[in-house]
Motif scaffolding. Structure first.
Motif, short mmCIF file in Angstrom:
data_model
loop_
_atom_site.label_atom_id
_atom_site.label_comp_id
_atom_site.label_asym_id
_atom_site.label_seq_id
_atom_site.Cartn_x
_atom_site.Cartn_y
_atom_site.Cartn_z
N GLY A 27 17.48 44.00 42.20
CA GLY A 27 16.98 43.83 43.56
C GLY A 27 17.13 42.44 44.13
N ALA A 28 17.78 41.54 43.41
CA ALA A 28 17.93 40.17 43.89
C ALA A 28 19.03 40.11 44.94
CB ALA A 28 18.26 39.23 42.74
N SER A 29 18.71 39.51 46.07
CA SER A 29 19.66 39.33 47.15
C SER A 29 19.46 37.92 47.68
CB SER A 29 19.41 40.37 48.24
OG SER A 29 20.34 40.23 49.27
N PHE A 30 20.53 37.15 47.74
CA PHE A 30 20.43 35.74 48.10
C PHE A 30 21.36 35.39 49.25
CE2 PHE A 30 19.70 35.92 43.51
CZ PHE A 30 18.56 35.15 43.36
N GLU A 31 20.94 34.44 50.07
CA GLU A 31 21.87 33.74 50.94
C GLU A 31 22.50 32.66 50.07
OE1 GLU A 31 20.45 32.31 54.65
OE2 GLU A 31 19.74 34.27 55.29
N PHE A 32 23.65 32.13 50.49
CA PHE A 32 24.37 31.19 49.62
C PHE A 32 23.53 29.96 49.30
CE2 PHE A 32 27.10 27.53 48.82
CZ PHE A 32 27.65 27.97 47.63
N LYS A 33 22.81 29.43 50.28
CA LYS A 33 22.02 28.21 50.03
C LYS A 33 20.97 28.45 48.95
CE LYS A 33 19.38 24.63 52.49
NZ LYS A 33 18.94 24.05 51.29
N GLN A 34 20.28 29.58 49.02
CA GLN A 34 19.28 29.91 48.00
C GLN A 34 19.94 30.11 46.64
OE1 GLN A 34 17.99 33.46 49.86
NE2 GLN A 34 16.20 32.51 50.83
N LEU A 35 21.06 30.82 46.64
CA LEU A 35 21.78 31.08 45.39
C LEU A 35 22.27 29.78 44.77
CD1 LEU A 35 22.98 33.12 43.39
CD2 LEU A 35 24.96 33.28 44.90
N PHE A 36 22.80 28.89 45.59
CA PHE A 36 23.28 27.62 45.06
C PHE A 36 22.13 26.80 44.48
CE2 PHE A 36 24.13 23.08 45.46
CZ PHE A 36 25.20 22.98 44.57
N ASP A 37 20.98 26.82 45.14
CA ASP A 37 19.82 26.08 44.61
C ASP A 37 19.44 26.59 43.22
OD1 ASP A 37 19.70 24.48 46.87
OD2 ASP A 37 18.16 25.70 47.85
N VAL A 38 19.45 27.90 43.02
CA VAL A 38 19.12 28.48 41.72
C VAL A 38 20.17 28.06 40.69
CG1 VAL A 38 18.96 30.66 40.45
CG2 VAL A 38 17.87 30.44 42.68
N VAL A 39 21.44 28.20 41.04
CA VAL A 39 22.53 27.86 40.12
C VAL A 39 22.50 26.37 39.79
CG1 VAL A 39 25.05 27.69 39.92
CG2 VAL A 39 24.00 29.78 40.80
N GLY A 82 24.44 41.32 43.53
CA GLY A 82 25.28 41.70 42.41
C GLY A 82 25.34 43.21 42.24
N LEU A 83 26.49 43.73 41.87
CA LEU A 83 26.68 45.16 41.61
C LEU A 83 26.71 45.41 40.11
CD1 LEU A 83 29.43 45.85 44.31
CD2 LEU A 83 26.97 46.24 44.49
N ALA A 84 26.77 46.68 39.73
CA ALA A 84 26.75 47.04 38.31
C ALA A 84 27.95 46.46 37.56
CB ALA A 84 26.72 48.55 38.17
N SER A 85 29.08 46.33 38.23
CA SER A 85 30.29 45.83 37.56
C SER A 85 30.27 44.32 37.34
CB SER A 85 31.52 46.21 38.38
OG SER A 85 31.46 45.60 39.66
N LEU A 86 29.20 43.65 37.74
CA LEU A 86 29.13 42.19 37.62
C LEU A 86 29.17 41.72 36.16
CD1 LEU A 86 28.85 39.60 39.27
CD2 LEU A 86 26.38 39.84 39.11
#
Length: 108
Positions: A27-39, A82-86
């Motif tokens: 269920g995780a859905s990110f905008e790029f800025k949020q995703l980059f902060d996590v990464v 992310g999808l199942a094939s990730l």
């Protein structure tokens, strides 16, 4: 006579690993800025954030777009999910074709 290319495909790098880890959550859905902060935080915790934040941001965006084009991440508007094939993103490209014939041989 075939020549082997000097460049060979390598295993996924740390940025890809962290992108996959962040996007693999249910269920995780990110905008790029949020995703980059996590990464970026996870890479700093691993002491692997080198080369400057802006360069890392560009690399992460490029790798994210690569995952989108390969059909492993779905982009809806500005959100990435992310999808199942990730999970396939972390396997070496040469390992997948070699495993298929072996699995077919054992199935008989």
């Amino acid at each position: 006579m075939q020549r082997k290319s000097a460049f060979s495909r390598r295993l996924p790098d740390l940025v890809t690993e962290e992108l996959v880890a962040a996007l693999s959550k249910k269920g995780a859905s990110f905008e790029f800025k949020q995703l980059f902060d996590v990464v970026h935080e996870r890479l700093r915790a691993r002491n692997a954030a080198s080369g400057g934040e802006e360069m890392l941001r560009l690399r992460a965006y490029e790798k994210l777009q690569n995952l989108v084009s390969r059909g492993m991440v779905k982009k809806t508007g500005k959100k990435y999910r992310g999808l199942a094939s990730l999970a396939k993103a972390l396997t070496p490209p040469d390992a997948a074709p070699a495993a298929a014939p072996a699995a077919a041989a054992t199935a008989k």
